[in-house]
Write a protein that holds these residues in place. Sequence first.
Motif: not given
Length: 274
Positions: A69-74
Amino acid sequence: MKKAVNKDGLTEEEFLKQYDPGDYNRPSVTADILILGMNEDYSSLKLLLIKRGNHPFLGSWALPGGFVEENETAHKAAKRELEEETGLTGIYLDQIYTFSKPKRDPRTWVITIAYLALVPNLAEVEGRDDADDCAWFDLKFTDKAIELYNEERDVQIVYDLRKESFKNGAIRYENYIPSLVSEERLAFDHVEILIEAIKKLREQINYNNQAFCLVDETFTLPELQAVYETVLGRPLYKKSFRDMISDRVEETGNDKTSKTKSGRKCKEYRFKEE
């Protein structure tokens, strides 16, 4: 202090205002997780797979995973997907490799960042979110084949392997090329993720401490040696093994019946944390 400008005379602020990300095609990014544990007597590896409940590869077995998701790291995405699809939390999780082969996903341009997760015991799992099912598979990995089998669900997935040599600068290395021989297959390029994960674990296990993520908090030395031998795919000399791990373990003062096939009562140990 004068602001730096580029060859067009733009400051960074001015450049960003006129920058259009739509000028470039952008891939979607996913995180896939390869989850390994040991069977009851530490004689073989277990791999956790989910059964896909949607297209593409509807009904095929796959590694748990999903879109970042856009606001999280892998890494955060991998932890989230792990919990959403299997219910597993708080386990060892480390990045393996980035897989970016064109058309690896029939939906669109998708790059995946793959992770290796290790569990000390085979927790009961259930298919959640968009997974129709979730199960532990016996994993056999040799120089000639990969075999995955779940007796309860009567599923067998088999790939023949051949070794091929590649050159990277002055370095030459070998890798495995898989060929499907069973009716069932792993979805996407997940067999390639499996190969890279096992290779990396074999390369690192002698000098890192991943093996301690595959045993209980307290363990016997035969159990620990069985983990190393199963991962490496070869027997180890008892004395050499104990010399190698001697500074990483400490006795608890108790005895414990080993879960290995010998079933002997042995001294109990724990990992000596730094």
